[in-house]
Design a protein around this motif. Structure first.
Motif, PDB file in Angstrom:
ATOM      1  N   GLY A  49      31.174 -10.834  17.954  1.00 52.38           N
ATOM      2  CA  GLY A  49      30.097 -11.797  18.044  1.00 52.38           C
ATOM      3  C   GLY A  49      29.625 -11.913  19.480  1.00 52.38           C
ATOM      4  O   GLY A  49      30.436 -12.091  20.387  1.00 52.38           O
ATOM      5  N   PHE A  50      28.308 -11.794  19.701  1.00 50.88           N
ATOM      6  CA  PHE A  50      27.792 -11.834  21.072  1.00 50.88           C
ATOM      7  C   PHE A  50      26.369 -12.376  21.088  1.00 50.88           C
ATOM      8  O   PHE A  50      25.651 -12.352  20.085  1.00 50.88           O
ATOM      9  CB  PHE A  50      27.833 -10.433  21.707  1.00 50.88           C
ATOM     10  CG  PHE A  50      26.827  -9.473  21.124  1.00 50.88           C
ATOM     11  CD1 PHE A  50      25.646  -9.184  21.794  1.00 50.88           C
ATOM     12  CD2 PHE A  50      27.064  -8.849  19.902  1.00 50.88           C
ATOM     13  CE1 PHE A  50      24.721  -8.305  21.254  1.00 50.88           C
ATOM     14  CE2 PHE A  50      26.144  -7.963  19.357  1.00 50.88           C
ATOM     15  CZ  PHE A  50      24.965  -7.693  20.044  1.00 50.88           C
ATOM     16  N   ASP A  51      25.984 -12.889  22.250  1.00 50.60           N
ATOM     17  CA  ASP A  51      24.624 -13.364  22.500  1.00 50.60           C
ATOM     18  C   ASP A  51      23.807 -12.174  22.987  1.00 50.60           C
ATOM     19  O   ASP A  51      24.090 -11.615  24.049  1.00 50.60           O
ATOM     20  CB  ASP A  51      24.684 -14.476  23.559  1.00 50.60           C
ATOM     21  CG  ASP A  51      23.310 -15.007  23.947  1.00 50.60           C
ATOM     22  OD1 ASP A  51      22.293 -14.426  23.522  1.00 50.60           O
ATOM     23  OD2 ASP A  51      23.260 -16.002  24.690  1.00 50.60           O
ATOM     24  N   GLN A  52      22.813 -11.777  22.231  1.00 43.01           N
ATOM     25  CA  GLN A  52      22.054 -10.569  22.571  1.00 43.01           C
ATOM     26  C   GLN A  52      21.086 -10.779  23.736  1.00 43.01           C
ATOM     27  O   GLN A  52      20.382  -9.841  24.138  1.00 43.01           O
ATOM     28  CB  GLN A  52      21.282 -10.067  21.354  1.00 43.01           C
ATOM     29  CG  GLN A  52      20.207 -11.011  20.860  1.00 43.01           C
ATOM     30  CD  GLN A  52      19.442 -10.427  19.678  1.00 43.01           C
ATOM     31  OE1 GLN A  52      19.486  -9.224  19.403  1.00 43.01           O
ATOM     32  NE2 GLN A  52      18.739 -11.279  18.965  1.00 43.01           N
ATOM     33  N   SER A  53      21.067 -11.974  24.292  1.00 45.92           N
ATOM     34  CA  SER A  53      20.214 -12.253  25.456  1.00 45.92           C
ATOM     35  C   SER A  53      21.068 -12.631  26.655  1.00 45.92           C
ATOM     36  O   SER A  53      20.753 -13.566  27.390  1.00 45.92           O
ATOM     37  CB  SER A  53      19.225 -13.386  25.129  1.00 45.92           C
ATOM     38  OG  SER A  53      18.420 -13.054  24.021  1.00 45.92           O
TER      39      SER A  53
END
Length: 280
Positions: A49-53
């Motif tokens: 899970g990651f923040d794409q920004s």
């Protein structure tokens, strides 16, 4: 005639036995294939899970694909452990729900561990981090004291927000001097608002500040005083020490053989430095 009948019966019995044995063998082979398939389907999948920004740790590259330092680390860790990997861009607000439900198996995205130790099981910390303030060049804001009466922006549920206004805020007195402390979904938009003059300052991770200043060296400047010093680690579901330990072990091996330093060099243009790596 009687002898012939006896011989015929014996031949039939032998043929029937052979058929039964062949059937058993076929069934066993079929069962073996099913077992092998079950074993194959049980292969571990690391769902990141990651923040794409969140460059340079996780973001959408110029080619439209997900990239970033942490995503490259995760891919290499998965490869060395024989795991499949799935990159899952998430709504940062929903990360806890996704992790606890099993929709993701880890949060790996410049994830600050301080203040979150009771909510996750973490790998050993691998990168130094700090919470900092970035302002526009020429704004006249040169210290934390100059933020009095100013509008400050940070990411929702971020470490910077926790330092300034969380349950155990260490800079609550500083925050009380602001005209406002607002939150936004992702940092790229926060810096667009800073550049346009809609806000006076952005509170963020050191890595984010370094990336934004590298991209626009004439637009932003970091204040000399840090809000806090912290560390990045990989967060997994509380109690999953086996996964956390496996990640730590593999990251250490990757550092020993030079892989980590090469990845740091790959993202050096984004302000990332191997000197911040601490997992030996």
């Amino acid at each position: 005639m009687k002898k012939l009948k006896v011989m015929a019966a014996a031949v039939c019995a032998l043929a029937l036995a052979a058929c039964m044995l062949a059937g058993c063998s076929s069934n066993n082979a079929s069962n073996d294939k099913k077992d092998a398939a079950a074993t194959s389907s049980d292969k571990t999948t690391l769902i990141v899970g990651f923040d794409q920004s969140y460059p340079p740790y996780g973001f959408v590259g110029n080619d439209g694909n997900f990239t970033g330092f942490d995503l490259d680390l995760a891919a290499e860790v998965a490869s060395r452990n024989g795991w499949d990997i799935q990159l899952e861009p998430i709504d940062w607000d929903a990360k806890d729900t996704l992790l606890n439900s099993g929709a993701i198996t880890c949060i790996w995205n410049g994830f600050t561990m301080e203040g979150r130790e009771n909510d996750y099981t973490f790998s050993d910390p691998y990168m130094l981090n700090a919470q900092v303030i970035v302002v526009k060049k020429g704004s006249g804001i040169e210290s934390l004291a100059d933020l009095a009466g100013k509008n400050v922006l940070t990411q929702t549920d971020s470490a910077a927000y926790d330092v300034l206004a969380g349950d155990e805020a260490t800079k609550a007195d500083l925050k009380a001097t602001f005209a406002s402390l607002d939150t936004i979904g992702e940092y790229n938009t926060a810096f667009m608002q800073l550049e346009s003059g809609a806000v006076d300052a952005v509170a963020c991770d050191l890595s984010i500040a370094q990336y934004q200043m590298s991209a626009k060296p004439d637009a932003y400047v970091q204040l000399p005083e840090d809000l806090s010093d912290e560390h990045y680690a990989v967060g997994v579901k509380k109690g999953n020490t086996e996964l956390a330990d496996a990640i730590t072990k593999t990251l250490k091996e990757m550092n020993e053989d030079g892989t980590v330093e090469k990845l740091c060099e790959k993202y050096a243009e984004y302000g990332l430095s191997y000197t911040n790596w601490i997992l030996k």
